[in-house]
Design an enzyme around this catalytic site. Sequence first.
Site, PDB file in Angstrom:
ATOM      1  N   ARG A 151       0.841  -1.202   0.000  1.00  0.00           N
ATOM      2  CA  ARG A 151       0.000   0.000   0.000  1.00  0.00           C
ATOM      3  C   ARG A 151       0.877   1.254   0.000  1.00  0.00           C
ATOM      4  O   ARG A 151       2.115   1.152   0.018  1.00  0.00           O
ATOM      5  CB  ARG A 151      -0.944  -0.022   1.200  1.00  0.00           C
ATOM      6  CG  ARG A 151      -0.238   0.093   2.533  1.00  0.00           C
ATOM      7  CD  ARG A 151      -1.238   0.031   3.677  1.00  0.00           C
ATOM      8  NE  ARG A 151      -0.576   0.121   4.960  1.00  0.00           N
ATOM      9  CZ  ARG A 151      -0.875  -0.649   5.996  1.00  0.00           C
ATOM     10  NH1 ARG A 151      -1.799  -1.584   5.894  1.00  0.00           N
ATOM     11  NH2 ARG A 151      -0.242  -0.486   7.136  1.00  0.00           N
ATOM     12  N   GLU A 194       2.517   3.073   1.760  1.00  0.00           N
ATOM     13  CA  GLU A 194       3.170   3.231   3.051  1.00  0.00           C
ATOM     14  C   GLU A 194       4.628   2.772   2.905  1.00  0.00           C
ATOM     15  O   GLU A 194       5.495   3.561   2.668  1.00  0.00           O
ATOM     16  CB  GLU A 194       2.404   2.441   4.122  1.00  0.00           C
ATOM     17  CG  GLU A 194       2.837   2.850   5.516  1.00  0.00           C
ATOM     18  CD  GLU A 194       1.720   2.743   6.553  1.00  0.00           C
ATOM     19  OE1 GLU A 194       0.564   2.499   6.207  1.00  0.00           O
ATOM     20  OE2 GLU A 194       2.045   2.921   7.737  1.00  0.00           O
ATOM     21  N   GLU A 230      -0.953  -8.488   8.701  1.00  0.00           N
ATOM     22  CA  GLU A 230      -0.915  -7.379   9.658  1.00  0.00           C
ATOM     23  C   GLU A 230      -1.924  -7.578  10.800  1.00  0.00           C
ATOM     24  O   GLU A 230      -1.656  -7.248  11.941  1.00  0.00           O
ATOM     25  CB  GLU A 230      -1.256  -6.083   8.911  1.00  0.00           C
ATOM     26  CG  GLU A 230      -1.277  -4.843   9.766  1.00  0.00           C
ATOM     27  CD  GLU A 230      -1.466  -3.586   8.925  1.00  0.00           C
ATOM     28  OE1 GLU A 230      -2.009  -3.684   7.813  1.00  0.00           O
ATOM     29  OE2 GLU A 230      -1.059  -2.507   9.388  1.00  0.00           O
ATOM     30  N   HIS A 287       3.042  -8.432   6.320  1.00  0.00           N
ATOM     31  CA  HIS A 287       3.499  -7.570   7.413  1.00  0.00           C
ATOM     32  C   HIS A 287       4.250  -8.482   8.379  1.00  0.00           C
ATOM     33  O   HIS A 287       3.653  -9.345   8.993  1.00  0.00           O
ATOM     34  CB  HIS A 287       2.250  -7.035   8.114  1.00  0.00           C
ATOM     35  CG  HIS A 287       2.211  -5.565   8.295  1.00  0.00           C
ATOM     36  ND1 HIS A 287       1.937  -4.700   7.267  1.00  0.00           N
ATOM     37  CD2 HIS A 287       2.388  -4.787   9.399  1.00  0.00           C
ATOM     38  CE1 HIS A 287       1.931  -3.457   7.732  1.00  0.00           C
ATOM     39  NE2 HIS A 287       2.216  -3.485   9.024  1.00  0.00           N
TER      40      HIS A 287
HETATM   41  C1  BGC Z   1       2.055   0.389  10.020  1.00  0.00           C
HETATM   42  C2  BGC Z   1       2.508  -0.419  11.197  1.00  0.00           C
HETATM   43  C3  BGC Z   1       3.169   0.578  12.097  1.00  0.00           C
HETATM   44  C4  BGC Z   1       2.032   1.410  12.599  1.00  0.00           C
HETATM   45  C5  BGC Z   1       2.335   2.344  13.700  1.00  0.00           C
HETATM   46  C6  BGC Z   1       0.967   1.278  10.487  1.00  0.00           C
HETATM   47  O1  BGC Z   1       0.399   2.043   9.509  1.00  0.00           O
HETATM   48  O2  BGC Z   1       1.726  -0.380   8.939  1.00  0.00           O
HETATM   49  O3  BGC Z   1       3.110  -1.592  10.951  1.00  0.00           O
HETATM   50  O4  BGC Z   1       4.019   0.085  13.040  1.00  0.00           O
HETATM   51  O5  BGC Z   1       1.374   2.072  11.550  1.00  0.00           O
HETATM   52  O6  BGC Z   1       1.539   2.044  14.683  1.00  0.00           O
END
Ligand code: BGC
Length: 882
Positions: free
Chosen positions: A462, A464, A744, A765
């Site tokens: 995604r 991120e 995740e 994840h």
């Molecule tokens: C991520 C997590 C990260 C978290 C922070 C998310 O958007 O994908 O893995 O540690 O944000 O809490």
Amino acid sequence: MLTIKRLTTNYEVNPNGIGKEIQFGWVLQSDRRNVLQEAYQLQIAIDSQFKQVIYDSGLVKSEASHQISPLGLELKSMQKYYYRVNVTDNKGETTGYSEPGYFITGILQSEEWQAEFISAETLKDAENAKGTYIRKAFQVPKKIKSAYVVSTALGLYHLYLNGKKIGNDQMAPGWTSYKKHLVYQLYDITTELTEGENVIGAMLGAGWYKGKMGFVGLRNHYGKQTALLCQIKLTYEDDTTEVISTNKNWKGYDAPVVFSEIYDGEIYDAQLEQRGWNKAGFNDEAWRTVESIDFDKKVLQPQGGGRVQVIETIEPKRIFKTPQGDTVIDFGQNLTGWVQFKVKGKKGDKVEITCFEVLDKDGNVYLDNLRGAKQTLIYYCKDEEEAVYEPHFTFQGFQYAKITSYPGEIKVCNFEAQVVHSKMAPTGSFECSNPDVNQLQHNILWGLKGNFLDIPTDCPQRNERLGWTGDAQIFCRTASYLVNTYTFFSKWLRDVKADQTPEGGVPHVVPDILTGKSDHDWLLSQGTHSAAAWADAAVINPWTLYLTFGDKQILKEQYDSMRSWVEFMRTHAEGVVWNYKLQFGDWVALDAKEGSYFGATPNELTGTAYYAYSTELLAKTAKVLGKEEDYKTYTKLHQEVVEGFQKLFFKADGTMTAQTQTAHILALHFNLVPEAYKEKTVEGLIKLLNKENGHLVTGFVGTPYFCHALSKNGHTKEAYELLLKDDFPSWLYQVKMGATTVWEHWDGLKPDGSMWSADMNSFNHYAYGAIGEWLYRVVAGLEIDEEKPGYKHTIIAPHIGGDLDYVKASYDSIYGKVTSNWEVKDNKVSLEVTVPANTTATLYLDQAKQIVETDGITFNQGETCTYATLGSGSYRVVYEIN
Ligand code: BGC
């Protein structure tokens, strides 16, 4: 016979690009038992025959076979050096000189950089994500003895020489906190040059440097123009040298990559290709002059290893039509990289492919969890010749690819998935009689492959893909069993240090692109640094590398960073209670309120527990480094925090104030429980587990240590039961649902086929994959001894259980393979262990009633178990259990 199996420089075999810090090591092999190194002699030369020796250690009486940093070694920049070692052991055997290893130095003094950063873009290109070419022709008038090139980019680059791509690197120079730390690559091009005209060229793309990054959707985080830095050193046979470097006389042009972004994919128009642009004889009169870009070359560091490459390829498993009529390729594995395809069409014909992770409930293409990331490749054909295409400056996280457009018949043989990640030597292997656990192990490893693309990321699909510190901290120990993580994590830790706030606060993501840019985000506007369990990566990750490699260098390099993080907590704690701005707590735990990401364990408890843990590790680090004062200071601080924790989070009756699984796990695992309440706390955890019918409801913070908290406290049976649960929520639930990586969310895909909200639902994840370390450390029992880390002395303590018939596990340490294989039949355990040469081990027999075969080992009976001290060698022991 005593032999030398492997030579390493900075834990890499034959690295190209070494800086001033240099450490040698070697692996010894012997068919005898109880072998220890007694002495060594190390030589370094500038020729492989060792006629021109520049360093000779002489005979050094020492057991040290790693972390050998010769004093007074004077090395020149961009020079190849050979080294070899001769070892004598305690049996009087000598290896004779090993086959030589080599390393090539990078640029050792920043003043030696003659090259300038040059750009074929202008400031007007700030919003552009197109590719550009840069080229230069140069003459080689006489015979070459050696030629090396060092290069890097602001952005991403592929380097070419005489029409060929140099090296196998992808996504170079990776992602660092560029302004403070930028790595460059070194290539040996000795055999690639010809007498006469040669051409060096590069194609550049936006990448992490100026592309759109972060879910807040901003671009140009580091600069507005891509640029190339390149310096070639030629040494002729007559020993004269010449340097060719990027400057304003190089030429630039637009490349056929008309768009390329990390999240969105690439558009490549082959009609814009310029035949022979990177070869001699090309007329570049129409090309534009380049602009030179100011950049501090003092931040440059050579990248000797761990470079991103195509590591393996996967054939499609099937091509099918979805109920909605889309044509989809299924690669059978969730992975990170890209699709390479062959195409034969007419000029202007289009190929369009969108990559994605999962199908929805009805078997249709599901793109929602990619959020803003388009993950699409578009290619325009230039003629009717067959072309092979793979993207240049982007990567995708996917198992499936939807083919929106393709000229001609869509055939399996025209597509392949290329798996792309940082190159790291595989070190761990784990197999057992339970196929679901083996699949879990596979998923954990693929979580690593998918998220170790230059930096440790949360997820690869995604919009991120950031270096979330918490995820990297949680998974570090597991990762360090699976592959050699030294180069990968030590590089990233440099950025952790570089991006810390002046006060020592540690950003949520490293490289930090959130600070100062997140005011409009509902979550991050509350804070962009210093969350418990996330920021503690600054201490836990270097400590984990120290344990795994016995390497003090990493502790030396990171000490200020580690210390300033603990000091940050001390400054901002209330008393000893650590809770600061935005905390993630037990992130995505199932005991969260409906629809919330934040688990039920109070932030004060999680924060203070980590404050204690990091302070304890810092005190230990100070001790290792001989910093006596600091050792005393942080030992005292640790005691205070522990006492404070006990006062605040335990009631007078010995129960914990927070009745969550994670609260109990942290208290037990970080040794925060008053001795008198130990049993009660363990019982409390078991009760909370039973309340959930034996299931976990923990998030990022509690999950990694759950099984440890149980097995360390006499409940290995319950730990196994937890591991082996396969209904929701559990590790094996994902396996049963067909996962090929770790998810995740425990409920990423629910039992009824529906999904967790698309706004945050990654199927790759690695965080929950942290159970991997329990498999190695407890099930197989390959445990590091903190007093003699790096497996110089291993604690081998396998735990029989979980109805497993057998376990086969090994870890290829810096001394060689340490293994633990056990098999149970009719209450009889056969255990085979290997202890590498130049190391020792203590073997603990779990639940042993009677030893049937000792293989010459003398066992002792301790209070709770049977144990023995072992020298190197292979052993097979048979014993009876209840
Ligand atoms: C991520 C997590 C990260 C978290 C922070 C998310 O958007 O994908 O893995 O540690 O944000 O809490």
